[in-house]
Design a protein around this motif. Structure first.
Motif, short mmCIF file in Angstrom:
data_model
loop_
_atom_site.label_atom_id
_atom_site.label_comp_id
_atom_site.label_asym_id
_atom_site.label_seq_id
_atom_site.Cartn_x
_atom_site.Cartn_y
_atom_site.Cartn_z
N GLY A 279 0.82 -1.21 0.00
CA GLY A 279 0.00 0.00 0.00
C GLY A 279 0.85 1.26 0.00
O GLY A 279 0.47 2.28 -0.58
N THR A 280 2.00 1.19 0.67
CA THR A 280 2.91 2.34 0.69
C THR A 280 3.47 2.59 -0.71
O THR A 280 3.49 3.73 -1.18
CB THR A 280 4.08 2.06 1.67
OG1 THR A 280 3.55 1.61 2.92
CG2 THR A 280 4.94 3.29 1.88
N TYR A 281 3.92 1.53 -1.37
CA TYR A 281 4.46 1.69 -2.73
C TYR A 281 3.37 2.15 -3.69
O TYR A 281 3.61 2.95 -4.59
CB TYR A 281 5.13 0.39 -3.20
CG TYR A 281 6.39 0.11 -2.41
CD1 TYR A 281 7.54 0.89 -2.61
CD2 TYR A 281 6.44 -0.86 -1.43
CE1 TYR A 281 8.69 0.69 -1.86
CE2 TYR A 281 7.59 -1.08 -0.67
CZ TYR A 281 8.71 -0.30 -0.90
OH TYR A 281 9.84 -0.49 -0.15
N ARG A 282 2.15 1.65 -3.48
CA ARG A 282 1.01 2.08 -4.31
C ARG A 282 0.78 3.58 -4.14
O ARG A 282 0.61 4.32 -5.11
CB ARG A 282 -0.23 1.29 -3.89
CG ARG A 282 -1.45 1.51 -4.78
CD ARG A 282 -2.67 0.77 -4.23
NE ARG A 282 -2.57 -0.68 -4.27
CZ ARG A 282 -2.72 -1.43 -5.36
NH1 ARG A 282 -2.99 -0.87 -6.52
NH2 ARG A 282 -2.63 -2.75 -5.29
N SER A 283 0.80 4.01 -2.89
CA SER A 283 0.53 5.41 -2.57
C SER A 283 1.62 6.34 -3.14
O SER A 283 1.32 7.40 -3.70
CB SER A 283 0.40 5.56 -1.06
OG SER A 283 0.70 6.86 -0.65
N MET A 284 2.89 5.92 -3.00
CA MET A 284 3.98 6.76 -3.53
C MET A 284 3.87 6.86 -5.05
O MET A 284 4.10 7.92 -5.64
CB MET A 284 5.34 6.19 -3.11
CG MET A 284 5.58 6.26 -1.61
SD MET A 284 7.30 5.93 -1.10
CE MET A 284 7.48 4.18 -1.44
N THR A 285 3.50 5.75 -5.69
CA THR A 285 3.35 5.76 -7.15
C THR A 285 2.22 6.69 -7.57
O THR A 285 2.33 7.47 -8.52
CB THR A 285 3.07 4.33 -7.66
OG1 THR A 285 4.09 3.46 -7.19
CG2 THR A 285 3.03 4.28 -9.19
N ARG A 286 1.12 6.60 -6.80
CA ARG A 286 -0.06 7.45 -7.10
C ARG A 286 0.34 8.94 -7.03
O ARG A 286 -0.01 9.73 -7.91
CB ARG A 286 -1.15 7.13 -6.05
CG ARG A 286 -2.46 7.83 -6.20
CD ARG A 286 -3.26 7.28 -7.36
NE ARG A 286 -3.22 8.22 -8.48
CZ ARG A 286 -3.40 7.87 -9.75
NH1 ARG A 286 -3.65 6.63 -10.08
NH2 ARG A 286 -3.35 8.77 -10.69
N THR A 287 1.08 9.29 -5.99
CA THR A 287 1.51 10.69 -5.84
C THR A 287 2.36 11.12 -7.04
O THR A 287 2.15 12.20 -7.60
CB THR A 287 2.31 10.86 -4.53
OG1 THR A 287 1.48 10.50 -3.44
CG2 THR A 287 2.79 12.30 -4.36
#
Ligand code: ZN
Length: 366
Positions: A279-287
């Motif tokens: 979820g952290t990697y998903r969130s950083m990618t989204r940003t």
């Protein structure tokens, strides 16, 4: 526009020899498999296939980086030495960078893979791209390999984007748990390339990646280090992206964003001491997708770096590539429920203090 994906079986044939974790075997260190081996990379590619996501990606073929392209960053002596050892029986490219026969060519294919992904995005063939390359690159210095990295994949690709493709401003975001020292060195005096590294405080290489190392001369202000305390998790990474990484990119206005994508900040990593989840990697990618959409037509290239948990890395990588494509597969990360709410996963006061100190460096970016 689609997402590009770059991989080659040859990447898995780079031989890191026997070792004890990441130190050479011998003496009292019993020989074991080197921690940087093909497994995490192979299993990430396998999960892409099994999940069906691979069928939605545009396959990008890698190419060999040319010697001239390497020499934009590396010294001729370093390249000649690796080439010679590779033609014999292998050796060590510098510091903790063992390799077997033929690894020079595989490393050329790795640097050339990152180059090809950058070109595909700049040509508009794909909107963004993931280069699942190996060996990794971000520790390699101009005159020697370091930390499993023979050549600076991203440094070489960014110098190509500047010299050959005429880009005026490129940003590199390095979320590998180790400091992106090679990329930092490549552009330390260069205000046209903003380098940002988030990493575990003073881990590898020792003594590198300090907050106060902000660039030199005309490049002062254009190198941003976030040495996060060990134990940093989802809250710390999200806060660092919201308060430092995204604002820095918006001030800098790059024409292309390149990510040094290591998954060794993950909660199960044997080398890192962080708590990031898929979820952290998903969130950083989204940003980064949001920022790239605002600033540079969505031009975003990720180049694979570290990440050593064979079980966890595939799910972190899948989450990143799902975000890049905008398509959610039916895969549920079985580890997410275990790690999403562990103690210390939220932003802690000492992590907040470091992020606040880094925010003070934003004014220097113009
Ligand atoms: Zn790493």
């Amino acid at each position: 526009m689609p997402t590009g994906f770059l991989f080659h079986e040859r990447y898995l044939w780079h031989d890191t020899r026997s070792a004890a974790g990441f130190v050479p075997a011998g003496g009292f260190a019993e020989p074991d498999r080197h921690v940087e081996n093909p497994d995490t990379k192979r299993r990430l590619r396998n999960l892409l296939e099994v999940s069906g996501l691979l069928d939605r990606l545009v396959r990008l073929p890698p190419r060999l980086a040319t010697e001239d392209e390497l020499l934009r960053f590396h010294t001729r002596a370093h390249v000649e030495r690796v080439k010679k050892l590779s033609a014999e029986n292998g050796g060590d490219a510098g510091v903790l960078t063992p390799f077997g026969p033929g690894s020079h060519e595989i490393a050329l294919l790795s640097a050339g893979g990152t180059l090809a992904a950058v070109d595909a995005v700049l040509d508009g063939r794909v909107r963004n791209a993931y280069a699942l390359v190996r060996p990794p690159g971000h520790h390699a210095e101009a005159d020697q390999g370091m930390g499993f990295c023979l050549y600076g994949n991203i440094a070489v690709a960014v110098k190509h984007a500047r010299a050959q493709r005429g880009l005026a401003r490129v940003a590199v975001v390095d979320w590998d748990v180790h400091h992106g020292n090679g990329t930092e060195s490549a552009f330390y005096g260069d205000p046209s390339v903003l380098t940002i590294s988030l990493h575990q405080d003073n881990y590898f290489p020792p003594g590198r990646g300090k907050l106060e190392d902000a660039g030199d001369g005309a490049g002062r202000g254009y190198n941003l280090n976030l040495p996060l305390p060990p134990g940093s998790g989802h809250g710390a990474y999200e806060a660092a992206f919201a308060r430092v990484v995204a604002p820095a990119l918006r001030r800098f206005r790059p024409e292309l964003i390149v990510v040094a994508c290591g998954f060794d900040g993950g909660a199960m990593d044997p080398l890192g001491r962080m708590l990031a989840t898929s979820g952290t990697y998903r969130s950083m990618t989204r940003t980064l997708l949001d920022v790239a959409g605002e600033l540079c037509d969505g031009r975003l290239v990720l180049s694979h770096e570290g990440g050593y948990s064979t079980a966890h890395v595939p799910f972190c990588g899948l989450a990143v590539i799902e975000e890049l494509t905008g398509f959610q597969t039916e895969v549920v990360d079985p580890f997410l429920e275990f790690f999403a709410n562990v103690g210390g996963q939220g932003l802690q006061p000492h992590q907040d203090a470091l992020i606040r100190a880094a925010q003070a460096h934003l004014d220097a970016i113009r």
